[in-house]
Design a protein around this motif. Structure first.
Motif, PDB file in Angstrom:
ATOM      1  N   LEU A   1      -8.394  10.446  -3.754  1.00 38.16           N
ATOM      2  CA  LEU A   1      -9.519  10.645  -2.847  1.00 38.16           C
ATOM      3  C   LEU A   1      -9.452   9.559  -1.787  1.00 38.16           C
ATOM      4  CD1 LEU A   1     -12.264  12.153  -2.307  1.00 38.16           C
ATOM      5  CD2 LEU A   1     -13.327  10.322  -3.665  1.00 38.16           C
ATOM      6  N   ASN A   2      -9.511   9.947  -0.515  1.00 37.43           N
ATOM      7  CA  ASN A   2      -9.362   8.989   0.581  1.00 37.43           C
ATOM      8  C   ASN A   2     -10.532   9.073   1.542  1.00 37.43           C
ATOM      9  OD1 ASN A   2      -6.315   7.993   0.445  1.00 37.43           O
ATOM     10  ND2 ASN A   2      -6.352  10.163  -0.056  1.00 37.43           N
ATOM     11  N   ILE A   3     -10.777   7.958   2.228  1.00 36.58           N
ATOM     12  CA  ILE A   3     -11.728   7.957   3.329  1.00 36.58           C
ATOM     13  C   ILE A   3     -11.284   6.949   4.375  1.00 36.58           C
ATOM     14  CG2 ILE A   3     -13.261   6.195   2.333  1.00 36.58           C
ATOM     15  CD1 ILE A   3     -15.610   7.868   3.570  1.00 36.58           C
ATOM     16  N   ARG A   4     -11.522   7.287   5.645  1.00 32.74           N
ATOM     17  CA  ARG A   4     -11.300   6.365   6.760  1.00 32.74           C
ATOM     18  C   ARG A   4     -12.601   6.276   7.533  1.00 32.74           C
ATOM     19  NH1 ARG A   4      -5.784   7.948   9.827  1.00 32.74           N
ATOM     20  NH2 ARG A   4      -6.377   6.072  10.951  1.00 32.74           N
ATOM     21  N   PHE A   5     -13.009   5.045   7.860  1.00 29.83           N
ATOM     22  CA  PHE A   5     -14.285   4.862   8.557  1.00 29.83           C
ATOM     23  C   PHE A   5     -14.198   3.607   9.419  1.00 29.83           C
ATOM     24  CE2 PHE A   5     -18.928   4.817   8.968  1.00 29.83           C
ATOM     25  CZ  PHE A   5     -19.218   6.182   8.942  1.00 29.83           C
ATOM     26  N   GLN A   6     -14.580   3.739  10.681  1.00 28.45           N
ATOM     27  CA  GLN A   6     -14.430   2.646  11.638  1.00 28.45           C
ATOM     28  C   GLN A   6     -15.744   1.899  11.875  1.00 28.45           C
ATOM     29  OE1 GLN A   6     -12.819   4.723  15.057  1.00 28.45           O
ATOM     30  NE2 GLN A   6     -10.721   4.446  14.357  1.00 28.45           N
ATOM     31  N   ALA A   7     -15.611   0.634  12.194  1.00 24.74           N
ATOM     32  CA  ALA A   7     -16.759  -0.243  12.436  1.00 24.74           C
ATOM     33  C   ALA A   7     -16.989  -0.427  13.930  1.00 24.74           C
ATOM     34  CB  ALA A   7     -16.508  -1.604  11.779  1.00 24.74           C
ATOM     35  N   PRO A   8     -18.185  -0.820  14.327  1.00 25.29           N
ATOM     36  CA  PRO A   8     -18.421  -1.163  15.735  1.00 25.29           C
ATOM     37  C   PRO A   8     -17.596  -2.382  16.111  1.00 25.29           C
ATOM     38  CG  PRO A   8     -20.288  -1.832  14.388  1.00 25.29           C
ATOM     39  CD  PRO A   8     -19.385  -1.024  13.497  1.00 25.29           C
ATOM     40  N   SER A   9     -17.223  -2.478  17.393  1.00 23.81           N
ATOM     41  CA  SER A   9     -16.316  -3.562  17.799  1.00 23.81           C
ATOM     42  C   SER A   9     -16.778  -4.297  19.049  1.00 23.81           C
ATOM     43  CB  SER A   9     -14.909  -3.003  18.027  1.00 23.81           C
ATOM     44  OG  SER A   9     -14.913  -2.012  19.036  1.00 23.81           O
ATOM     45  N   CYS A  10     -17.998  -4.059  19.473  1.00 22.69           N
ATOM     46  CA  CYS A  10     -18.538  -4.768  20.637  1.00 22.69           C
ATOM     47  C   CYS A  10     -19.697  -5.643  20.185  1.00 22.69           C
ATOM     48  CB  CYS A  10     -19.002  -3.769  21.701  1.00 22.69           C
ATOM     49  SG  CYS A  10     -17.661  -2.752  22.374  1.00 22.69           S
ATOM     50  N   TRP A  11     -19.668  -6.895  20.557  1.00 22.32           N
ATOM     51  CA  TRP A  11     -20.608  -7.912  20.057  1.00 22.32           C
ATOM     52  C   TRP A  11     -21.510  -8.384  21.183  1.00 22.32           C
ATOM     53  CZ3 TRP A  11     -19.268 -13.668  19.769  1.00 22.32           C
ATOM     54  CH2 TRP A  11     -20.244 -14.393  19.050  1.00 22.32           C
ATOM     55  N   ASP A  12     -22.759  -8.731  20.822  1.00 26.65           N
ATOM     56  CA  ASP A  12     -23.688  -9.225  21.845  1.00 26.65           C
ATOM     57  C   ASP A  12     -23.414 -10.670  22.240  1.00 26.65           C
ATOM     58  OD1 ASP A  12     -24.763 -10.744  19.756  1.00 26.65           O
ATOM     59  OD2 ASP A  12     -26.711  -9.737  19.752  1.00 26.65           O
ATOM     60  N   GLY A  13     -22.560 -11.371  21.500  1.00 29.21           N
ATOM     61  CA  GLY A  13     -22.214 -12.749  21.828  1.00 29.21           C
ATOM     62  C   GLY A  13     -23.269 -13.762  21.436  1.00 29.21           C
ATOM     63  N   ARG A  14     -24.385 -13.304  20.872  1.00 23.41           N
ATOM     64  CA  ARG A  14     -25.522 -14.195  20.595  1.00 23.41           C
ATOM     65  C   ARG A  14     -25.755 -14.460  19.121  1.00 23.41           C
ATOM     66  NH1 ARG A  14     -30.462 -11.394  23.060  1.00 23.41           N
ATOM     67  NH2 ARG A  14     -31.465 -13.420  22.623  1.00 23.41           N
ATOM     68  N   TYR A  15     -25.606 -13.423  18.302  1.00 21.63           N
ATOM     69  CA  TYR A  15     -25.987 -13.554  16.898  1.00 21.63           C
ATOM     70  C   TYR A  15     -24.851 -13.165  15.956  1.00 21.63           C
ATOM     71  CZ  TYR A  15     -30.698 -13.817  18.822  1.00 21.63           C
ATOM     72  OH  TYR A  15     -31.807 -14.186  19.536  1.00 21.63           O
ATOM     73  N   LEU A  16     -24.740 -13.924  14.854  1.00 20.02           N
ATOM     74  CA  LEU A  16     -23.797 -13.599  13.794  1.00 20.02           C
ATOM     75  C   LEU A  16     -24.389 -12.572  12.836  1.00 20.02           C
ATOM     76  CD1 LEU A  16     -22.498 -17.203  12.974  1.00 20.02           C
ATOM     77  CD2 LEU A  16     -21.493 -15.506  14.525  1.00 20.02           C
ATOM     78  N   ASP A  17     -25.710 -12.438  12.836  1.00 24.52           N
ATOM     79  CA  ASP A  17     -26.399 -11.415  12.071  1.00 24.52           C
ATOM     80  C   ASP A  17     -27.778 -11.205  12.674  1.00 24.52           C
ATOM     81  OD1 ASP A  17     -26.781  -9.485  10.128  1.00 24.52           O
ATOM     82  OD2 ASP A  17     -27.216 -10.895   8.503  1.00 24.52           O
ATOM     83  N   THR A  18     -28.331 -10.015  12.442  1.00 24.78           N
ATOM     84  CA  THR A  18     -29.666  -9.649  12.909  1.00 24.78           C
ATOM     85  C   THR A  18     -30.401  -8.994  11.742  1.00 24.78           C
ATOM     86  OG1 THR A  18     -28.562  -7.691  13.838  1.00 24.78           O
ATOM     87  CG2 THR A  18     -29.218  -9.423  15.381  1.00 24.78           C
ATOM     88  N   PRO A  19     -31.730  -8.804  11.845  1.00 26.65           N
ATOM     89  CA  PRO A  19     -32.487  -8.304  10.690  1.00 26.65           C
ATOM     90  C   PRO A  19     -31.986  -6.985  10.114  1.00 26.65           C
ATOM     91  CG  PRO A  19     -33.991  -9.208  12.305  1.00 26.65           C
ATOM     92  CD  PRO A  19     -32.636  -9.214  12.944  1.00 26.65           C
ATOM     93  N   ASP A  20     -31.483  -6.077  10.960  1.00 27.68           N
ATOM     94  CA  ASP A  20     -30.976  -4.811  10.433  1.00 27.68           C
ATOM     95  C   ASP A  20     -29.485  -4.860  10.125  1.00 27.68           C
ATOM     96  OD1 ASP A  20     -29.886  -4.823  12.966  1.00 27.68           O
ATOM     97  OD2 ASP A  20     -30.635  -2.837  13.528  1.00 27.68           O
ATOM     98  N   HIS A  21     -28.849  -6.018  10.372  1.00 26.51           N
ATOM     99  CA  HIS A  21     -27.434  -6.260  10.091  1.00 26.51           C
ATOM    100  C   HIS A  21     -26.514  -5.357  10.915  1.00 26.51           C
ATOM    101  CE1 HIS A  21     -29.366  -8.421   6.922  1.00 26.51           C
ATOM    102  NE2 HIS A  21     -29.804  -7.300   6.366  1.00 26.51           N
TER     103      HIS A  21
END
Length: 355
Positions: free
Chosen positions: A231-251
């Motif tokens: 069973l396989n899956i491929r899933f991509q992550a977002p790749s553009c950053w706001d440059g301000r935060y390493l994390d935010t409340p909704d992650h």
């Protein structure tokens, strides 16, 4: 943004997550009970603690220093079909922890399968990960990668051997991609998403697949019972950053997916997230086939798939791979070597370390 407004937005995000109903179209599945709830209408418990790296407990972890003065690149460099390298990381352990969503709260999450850093747990921080070990081929990759544990009935089904985690350019101007900042963390997808949200998620590549069955939102009812079928899956992550935060409340909101530049086929970062980072793509293989009727995730049915990333790469190692393979327009393995361009050499030595 003021502290008051940041706290308010964090509370609204949390409330929205708790109130979001789970879509139950497709194959229904149940999850074993956990402190985070049961998947008969999966719920997420409210986080009652903050990361030690969150200076005022409001859910925002500022980058130090922030990246400012960047505008999204609209350049169109010479076409290269590939601009990527692999991080090959094996499973290290499973645990009902999530140091991003439930920091400092062991046992509060549904069960996760962890890859990469061998020490990842509810108490993990950038410092503890940086002092840990790794199952990745490159010793410099001390990052934590995790996803909901897959079960067949009550038996966990864990990926065997190094899994493929691509680091690639998500924007047309691959020369504008820079390394992740140390300590950046985010969640891709959501255990609360509906089947339709999963299918139309910008990170959806091929969904669940096995044998000749592709693009499935839910687990196929059966898969060919051959030794070579997984069973396989491929899933991509977002790749553009706001440059301000390493994390935010909704992650999530400190990250964004590239958008199409109007009038072109070019992918660019949006103006409010102008910093181009590598696009992570999970390519996971689970050793299960045949009758799939009892296959489920710890978070619920197939459409609840999501994953987390916590960057703890050695800075110099990550920069060498990004510069050589992504910016250099190569298709590299975990050593930073492209066998179709041997003249380019490798970013790392035979031991997967910087030469």
């Amino acid at each position: 943004m003021s502290r008051r407004s940041k706290i308010l937005s964090g509370a609204l995000v949390t409330s929205a997550l708790l109130l979001t109903p789970l879509g139950l179209s497709g194959v229904a599945a149940s999850s074993t009970p956990s402190a985070a709830g049961v998947h008969t209408g999966h719920t997420m418990a409210l986080s009652t603690a903050s990361s030690p790296e969150d200076p005022d407990g409001d859910g925002y972890i500022p980058a130090d220093p922030p990246v400012t003065g960047v505008t999204p690149s609209t350049q169109n460099p010479p076409h290269r079909y590939f601009h990527e390298f692999q991080a090959n990381c094996a499973v290290s352990h499973t645990r009902p922890d999530d140091p991003i969503v439930y920091p400092q709260q062991p046992g509060k999450s549904h069960d996760h399968t962890f890859m990469g850093n061998t020490t990842t747990n509810a108490g993990s921080t950038t410092a503890t990960l940086s002092a840990g070990g790794t199952t990745c081929k490159a010793p410099g990759d001390l990052s934590g990668y995790w996803m909901p544990t897959l079960y067949n009935g009550d038996k966990p089904v864990l990926p065997v051997g190094p899994q493929v985690i691509y680091y690639k350019a998500g924007v047309t101007d691959y020369t504008s991609v820079r390394p992740f900042p140390k300590g950046l963390r985010f969640v891709v997808g959501s255990p609360m998403q509906s089947a339709d949200e999963f299918r139309h998620h910008p990170g959806f590549v091929e969904g669940w697949e096995c044998g000749d069955s592709f693009f499935n939102t839910e687990f196929p009812a059966t898969c060919p019972g051959r030794p070579d079928v997984q069973l396989n899956i491929r899933f991509q992550a977002p790749s553009c950053w706001d440059g301000r935060y390493l994390d935010t409340p909704d992650h999530k909101s400190h990250m964004a997916y590239p958008v199409v530049k109007p009038g072109t086929n070019d992918n660019v970062c949006p103006a409010d997230h102008p910093v181009a980072l590598p696009m992570i793509e999970f390519k996971m293989a689970f050793p299960v086939n045949g009758d799939m009727s009892k296959v489920r995730l710890a978070s619920g049915p197939g459409h609840s798939f999501h994953y987390d990333f916590f960057n703890a790469w050695d800075d110099r190692t990550l920069k060498a791979l990004v510069d050589h393979c992504v910016v250099g327009g190569l298709q590299c393995d975990a050593r930073g070597y492209d066998e179709t361009h041997p003249e380019a050499g490798a970013a790392l030595g035979a031991d997967y370390r910087l030469p």
